[in-house]
Design an enzyme around this catalytic site. Structure first.
Site, short mmCIF file in Angstrom:
data_model
loop_
_atom_site.label_atom_id
_atom_site.label_comp_id
_atom_site.label_asym_id
_atom_site.label_seq_id
_atom_site.Cartn_x
_atom_site.Cartn_y
_atom_site.Cartn_z
N ASP A 155 -9.64 -47.30 28.45
CA ASP A 155 -9.24 -46.01 27.89
C ASP A 155 -10.43 -45.34 27.19
O ASP A 155 -11.55 -45.38 27.70
CB ASP A 155 -8.08 -46.25 26.90
CG ASP A 155 -7.12 -45.07 26.83
OD1 ASP A 155 -7.48 -44.07 26.20
OD2 ASP A 155 -6.03 -45.15 27.41
N HIS A 187 -6.99 -41.83 21.68
CA HIS A 187 -5.97 -42.22 22.65
C HIS A 187 -5.94 -43.72 22.87
O HIS A 187 -4.87 -44.37 22.85
CB HIS A 187 -6.23 -41.48 23.96
CG HIS A 187 -5.19 -41.66 25.01
ND1 HIS A 187 -5.29 -42.64 25.99
CD2 HIS A 187 -4.04 -41.00 25.28
CE1 HIS A 187 -4.24 -42.56 26.79
NE2 HIS A 187 -3.48 -41.57 26.39
N SER A 385 1.44 -42.61 28.78
CA SER A 385 0.34 -43.35 28.17
C SER A 385 0.84 -44.36 27.15
O SER A 385 0.26 -45.43 26.98
CB SER A 385 -0.62 -42.38 27.46
OG SER A 385 -1.49 -41.78 28.35
#
Length: 442
Positions: A155, A187, A385
């Protein structure tokens, strides 16, 4: 216009160039609409020699070494053209190339199977653990917490948050080549907490399914949450090679909350992103990937979620309750199947709406979504996600209970024991919503 050499190159070698690359080359002629014809030939000559294309070259099976040597030979004395990275596990390499040299490579290299544009890949962002029924699971007198299992978060990186203290066992950065864990986007840190956060900063309130699992940060996306096919391939291959070099401390699970629009090839296995994640799967790593956030339209599953092997996760909206039988439904944004190849996807749903997890201070998301902060240590985000690492965390519990379980076994346990609605479209709901307690044999 059709006598232009780059157009002729694309037409001659169309079967070896993926559509995004063909479009990229042809779009180089767009400015010619506003350029006097007398300058077209000169302009084309300039473009052919100076315009840089970032590509992935796939070689025929068992021809990786010979293929790289051929390409490297063509690149000799060609300014700005070079092989950047090799991916021996899937017989590919990445390269910078000009249109002139691309034509030379296509005409003179015998081992090339396909050439792809190094397309952009993005992070898929748009009460979770009780909804997943993954808390306080006890087997053989042991409470399952993911202990002894390692999850790689491919990520934007991982911030060394209090909730991960002592459990970030490795970190690699394919964007800025830094060595210490960090996350300039936020994130990846949220995803890490979704899977393995232990709730230390919240007295156990915001805890992932596997609070004692180890985590490895693999940064393949930049500050804005963008990367490329190349950086993602680097990240997955690093995990494969890491396991070969560390047989006693292997990465057990890869969680990928990223993707790109699926391109139409002859089949899904021709997609280089699918190839690399399936290679990890075949090497014994459980791979969980996000379905995408392009719902409610059909045929919106992202790559590599189109793979028929990996676990593709859609998002459940649990309406902030742990009662999964009354008011839950698929999240409106969660991508739907079938895939562009007709495969039923996603495989299952996990909570993905208003998920509270780890905050990376001063990161990109932290700055632009201040209203989403929960106290000083957490932030609320939604998307497939978030669902994907929650699934990865449940998979970690399965592997703690049975370390010898294969990726296929883990997938089957999750799918077979998912809680399902009656008469619901599997291309929206998959097998149903994840149930950690049921997925782990007693």
């Amino acid at each position: 216009m059709f006598e232009y050499s780059m157009i002729q190159m694309v037409r001659t070698h169309a079967h070896k160039l993926d559509k995004p690359l063909r479009d990229k080359v042809l779009n180089l002629y767009k400015p010619f609409k506003w350029t006097p014809c007398v300058f077209h030939k000169l302009s084309e000559k300039y473009l052919k020699k100076t315009k840089k294309l970032s590509i992935i070259i796939e070689f025929e099976k068992d021809c990786h070494l010979e293929g790289c040597q051929e390409v490297d030979l063509v690149f000799t004395k060609k300014r700005g053209c070079k092989i950047r990275n090799e991916f021996s596990s899937v017989s590919c390499c990445s390269a910078d190339i000009t249109p002139t040299v691309l034509a030379d490579v296509l005409s003179s290299c015998n081992h090339i199977k396909k050439i792809y544009l190094n397309s952009e890949v993005k992070a898929l962002l748009d009460t979770a653990v009780p909804s997943a029924n993954a808390k306080n699971i006890v087997r053989n007198g042991t409470k399952l917490t993911g202990k002894g299992v390692t999850v790689a978060i491919i990520d934007t990186g991982i911030y060394p948050h209090k909730d991960l203290s002592g459990r970030i066992t490795n970190f690699v950065d394919f964007i800025n080549q830094k060595t210490d864990p960090y996350d300039d986007n936020g994130h990846g840190t949220h995803c890490a907490g979704d899977a393995v956060g232990n709730g230390a900063a919240s007295s156990g309130l915001y805890m992932g399914p596997a609070p004692e699992a180890n985590v490895v940060g693999v940064k393949v996306l930049d500050k804005q949450g963008s990367g490329s096919l190349e950086t993602v391939m680097q990240g997955v291959e690093w995990c494969i090679n890491y396991n070969e070099a560390n047989p006693d401390e292997k990465i057990d699970i890869i969680s990928m909350s990223l993707g790109s629009t699926a391109q139409q090839y002859e089949n899904e296995d021709a997609d280089p992103m699918v190839q690399i994640v399936e290679q990890a799967w075949q090497k014994g790593i459980v791979v969980c990937v996000a379905a995408g956030n392009e719902g409610p339209d059909a045929r919106t599953i992202s790559s590599p979620g189109i793979s028929n092997h990996v676990i593709t996760v859609g998002a459940l909206d649990d309406n902030n309750t742990s009662d999964t039988k009354s008011d839950d439904d698929v999240a409106s944004f969660s991508s739907r199947g079938p895939t562009i190849y007709g495969l039923i996807k996603p495989d299952l749903l996990a909570p993905g709406v208003n998920i509270v997890s780890l905050r990376s201070p001063n990161s990109y998301i932290d700055k632009i979504q201040k209203e989403s902060r929960v106290g000083t240590d957490y932030v609320t985000l939604s998307g497939t996600s978030m669902a994907t690492p929650i699934c990865a965390g449940v998979a970690a519990l399965i592997l703690q209970h049975n370390p010898n379980a294969t990726p296929q076994t883990v997938k089957e346990l999750l799918i077979i024991h998912a809680d399902s609605w009656k008469d619901r479209d599997p291309n929206i709901y998959g097998a149903g919503y994840i149930n950690g307690e049921k997925s782990i044999p007693k």
